[in-house]
Design a protein around this motif. Structure first.
Motif, PDB file in Angstrom:
ATOM      1  N   GLN A 182       0.836  -1.206   0.000  1.00  0.00           N
ATOM      2  CA  GLN A 182       0.000   0.000   0.000  1.00  0.00           C
ATOM      3  C   GLN A 182       0.871   1.256   0.000  1.00  0.00           C
ATOM      4  O   GLN A 182       1.981   1.255   0.555  1.00  0.00           O
ATOM      5  CB  GLN A 182      -0.924   0.013   1.226  1.00  0.00           C
ATOM      6  N   LYS A 183       0.348   2.321  -0.585  1.00  0.00           N
ATOM      7  CA  LYS A 183       1.129   3.546  -0.758  1.00  0.00           C
ATOM      8  C   LYS A 183       1.444   4.239   0.565  1.00  0.00           C
ATOM      9  O   LYS A 183       2.348   5.086   0.617  1.00  0.00           O
ATOM     10  CB  LYS A 183       0.399   4.501  -1.697  1.00  0.00           C
ATOM     11  N   ASN A 184       0.714   3.910   1.626  1.00  0.00           N
ATOM     12  CA  ASN A 184       0.961   4.572   2.909  1.00  0.00           C
ATOM     13  C   ASN A 184       1.867   3.756   3.825  1.00  0.00           C
ATOM     14  O   ASN A 184       2.057   4.108   4.993  1.00  0.00           O
ATOM     15  CB  ASN A 184      -0.367   4.845   3.629  1.00  0.00           C
ATOM     16  N   VAL A 185       2.442   2.666   3.326  1.00  0.00           N
ATOM     17  CA  VAL A 185       3.269   1.759   4.138  1.00  0.00           C
ATOM     18  C   VAL A 185       4.725   1.835   3.681  1.00  0.00           C
ATOM     19  O   VAL A 185       5.026   1.651   2.494  1.00  0.00           O
ATOM     20  CB  VAL A 185       2.765   0.306   4.036  1.00  0.00           C
ATOM     21  N   PHE A 186       5.634   2.083   4.641  1.00  0.00           N
ATOM     22  CA  PHE A 186       7.061   2.181   4.339  1.00  0.00           C
ATOM     23  C   PHE A 186       7.844   1.342   5.350  1.00  0.00           C
ATOM     24  O   PHE A 186       7.725   1.535   6.567  1.00  0.00           O
ATOM     25  CB  PHE A 186       7.533   3.636   4.406  1.00  0.00           C
TER      26      PHE A 186
END
Length: 465
Positions: A182-186
Motif C-alpha cells: 500500500q502507498k501509505n506503508v514504508f
C-alpha cells in the motif's frame, strides 16, 4: 480517566490524547492515574462471556466513555472478527496444571495482533472523528511491525513507517512487513539492532520538527498505552477458564520489551488472583539479571534464534518502576537519566522486594531452547515456537506450586521461525496458513537505511503523502 507521565513533568491527558501522544513530552510513558479494580464477585460473573464481551468489560473503564459504549463494542467486534479461532485465545493443556495460551490466531500469527489490530481500528475511528492525519513511526524486533502494518494499512489518515533491524528478523517476519505494498506503508531496514531502532523512534517523538506542521507522530510500539490495555484482557480470559477468581493462576511470559508481562501485572492489580509472573528471557537477559541480582546494566545485544526478544532496553519496565516507586515521577526521571548516562540502573531495596513478591525470572540460551522444543514435541506432539519454548522451560524451572496452574503465553506461530525449527532437529517445517502460503512469492519493497537519525527522518519527511 486521566493519564499521567511516569516522569511526572508532563500534563495529564485524556484517553484519546494519550493514545495519540504515545511518548510523553518529558520522555516518560503514559499510565492511568488510577488502576480500575474489580471485585471477586464481578470477575466471577464474567465466566461465561465471549472474548469480545470480556474485552469490553476489562477495557471500558480505561476508555471511561470517551468512545461511546456502542462504538467501543463495535470496534472490539471488528478487531477480533479477523482471528482464525472462535475462542480467539484458546488454551491447550500440555501437562498437569500446565497450559499453553495460543496468542497466534490473529492475521499476522503473533500476540501483537491482540493489541495492534484494535489500536488500528481505534486510531482510524478517532482520526476520522477529528479529521486529522498522522504519521506512525514504529520499531520492531519482528512481530510488532507486521501487526501494526496490517492494522493500519487501510487507513486514509495514516502514513506508517516501520524500522526493523536489517538481517536480524526471520525471513517470514520480514516478508510479512515488506510484501504489503500500500502507498501509505514504508518499511525501513536499519543497519543496527532493535535497540537502535527503538532509540531512534523515541528520539523522534522528543523532537518532531522534521515533520510538516500539520502532522504529528503516533506510536504503535508498546509505549502506546492502548497496546498494554488490550493485552490485559487475555490474562482475565485464561484465568477465568481455569476457575479464577476462585483459584490462583501463574503466568510465564517470553519477555523482551516488558509490555506483555506488564499487562499481566496490571491484571493482578485489577483483581485477577495471579500467584506468580515469570519473566522468561533469552541470552539478552537484562530483566532476569535485574530481578535475580539487581543488575540492570547494559550488555552487548546478542542475535539469537528467538529474535523478537533480542532487546536490551525494555521500554515498559519504566511503567513498572513507576509503580514500584509509588508513582514518584521525580525518582523515575532520575533513575532513567542515570541509566541513559551510565548504562546501569539499581533498584532500591524496597522496590526490589516489591518486584520479587510478584515476579520470578529465568534465562535460556539458544542450545537449551532448541532442546526444549525437541523434548516438548517428543513428549506432547506439540510444536513450540522458540519464544514459547523459553516461556515453558522458565515456568518448569521456577514454579514449584503443583496446586496452582501455570499458563505459558505462546506468543507466535512456529512457522514464523523456520531456522529455529531446523536447528531443533525437525526435518519438516510447519506450514504457513493457507492465506499466507504464497508469502515467499510476493514482491517485497523496503529501504535499507544507515543508523543515522537525520537520514531516516529525512526519508520520512520526503515520503509523507
Amino acid at each position: 480517566m486521566k493519564y499521567i507521565s511516569t516522569r511526572g513533568q508532563s500534563p495529564a491527558l485524556s484517553f484519546e490524547d494519550a493514545m495519540l501522544a504515545g511518548l510523553a513530552s518529558d520522555g516518560g510513558l503514559y499510565v492511568p492515574e488510577k488502576i480500575p479494580q474489580f471485585s471477586k464477585e464481578e470477575i466471577a460473573s464474567w465466566a461465561s462471556l465471549s472474548y469480545q464481551e470480556l474485552a469490553f468489560k476489562v477495557m471500558s473503564p480505561f476508555v471511561d466513555g470517551e468512545v461511546p459504549d456502542d462504538e467501543l463494542r463495535e470496534l472490539i467486534q471488528k478487531t477480533y472478527s479477523t482471528f482464525r479461532h472462535d475462542a480467539i485465545a484458546p488454551l491447550v493443556q500440555t501437562a498437569h496444571n500446565e497450559f499453553i495460551l495460543e496468542l497466534f490466531h490473529g492475521p499476522t500469527l503473533a500476540f501483537k495482533d491482540f493489541a495492534l489490530q484494535f489500536l488500528g481500528n481505534l486510531l482510524d475511528y478517532v482520526l476520522k472523528k477529528k479529521d486529522q492525519r498522522v504519521v506512525i513511526m514504529g520499531a520492531t524486533s519482528g512481530d510488532t511491525g507486521s501487526a501494526a502494518i496490517e492494522g493500519c494499512r487501510h487507513s486514509d489518515n495514516v502514513d506508517i513507517f516501520i524500522l526493523h533491524p536489517h538481517n536480524r528478523v526471520s525471513e517470514v517476519q520480514r516478508r510479512q512487513m515488506t510484501t504489503v505494498l500500500q502507498k501509505n506503508v514504508f518499511n525501513l531496514a536499519l543497519e543496527g539492532n532493535f535497540d537502535d531502532c527503538q532509540n531512534m523512534v523515541k528520539s523522534s517523538f522528543g523532537d518532531q520538527s522534521f515533520l510538516p506542521p500539520d502532522r504529528q507522530l503516533v506510536a504503535v510500539n508498546s509505549i502506546n498505552w492502548v497496546r498494554i490495555m488490550a493485552q490485559i484482557v487475555y490474562y482475565f480470559y485464561a484465568g477465568l477458564a481455569l476457575d479464577a477468581p476462585h483459584r490462583a493462576v501463574s503466568f510465564s511470559v517470553p519477555t523482551g520489551n516488558f509490555g506483555d508481562i506488564f499487562a499481566g501485572y496490571l491484571a493482578k492489580k485489577m483483581g485477577l488472583p495471579i500467584d506468580r509472573l515469570v519473566i522468561a528471557t533469552n541470552a539478552n537477559d537484562i530483566l532476569h539479571r535485574c530481578i535475580s541480582n539487581n543488575d540492570h546494566s547494559l550488555e552487548t545485544l546478542v542475535q539469537s534464534l528467538s529474535p523478537s526478544m533480542d532487546i536490551m532496553v525494555s521500554s515498559n519496565f519504566e511503567r513498572m518502576l513507576f509503580d514500584l516507586y509509588d508513582q514518584d515521577g521525580g525518582a523515575i526521571n532520575n533513575l532513567m537519566l542515570n541509566f541513559k548516562t551510565t548504562g546501569k540502573l539499581i533498584l532500591s531495596d524496597l522496590a526490589l522486594t516489591k518486584a520479587r513478591a510478584v515476579f520470578t525470572s529465568y534465562r535460556l540460551d539458544d542450545k537449551t531452547m532448541t532442546q526444549v522444543m525437541t523434548h516438548f514435541w517428543e513428549a506432547t506432539g506439540y510444536l513450540l515456537d522458540p519464544h514459547t519454548a523459553i516461556g515453558v522451560e522458565a515456568a518448569r524451572k521456577t514454579l514449584y506450586r503443583q496446586d496452582i496452574p501455570v499458563v505459558c503465553l505462546s506468543t507466535a506461530h512456529p512457522a514464523k521461525f523456520p531456522e529455529s525449527i531446523r536447528k531443533a532437529g525437525f526435518s519438516n517445517e510447519p506450514e504457513l496458513p493457507r492465506y499466507m502460503a504464497d508469502l515467499f512469492d510476493r514482491k517485497e519493497s523496503y529501504s535499507v537505511q544507515p543508523n543515522n537519525i537525520e537520514v531516516v527522518q529525512q526519508f520520512i519527511a520526503d515520503n509523507i503523502r
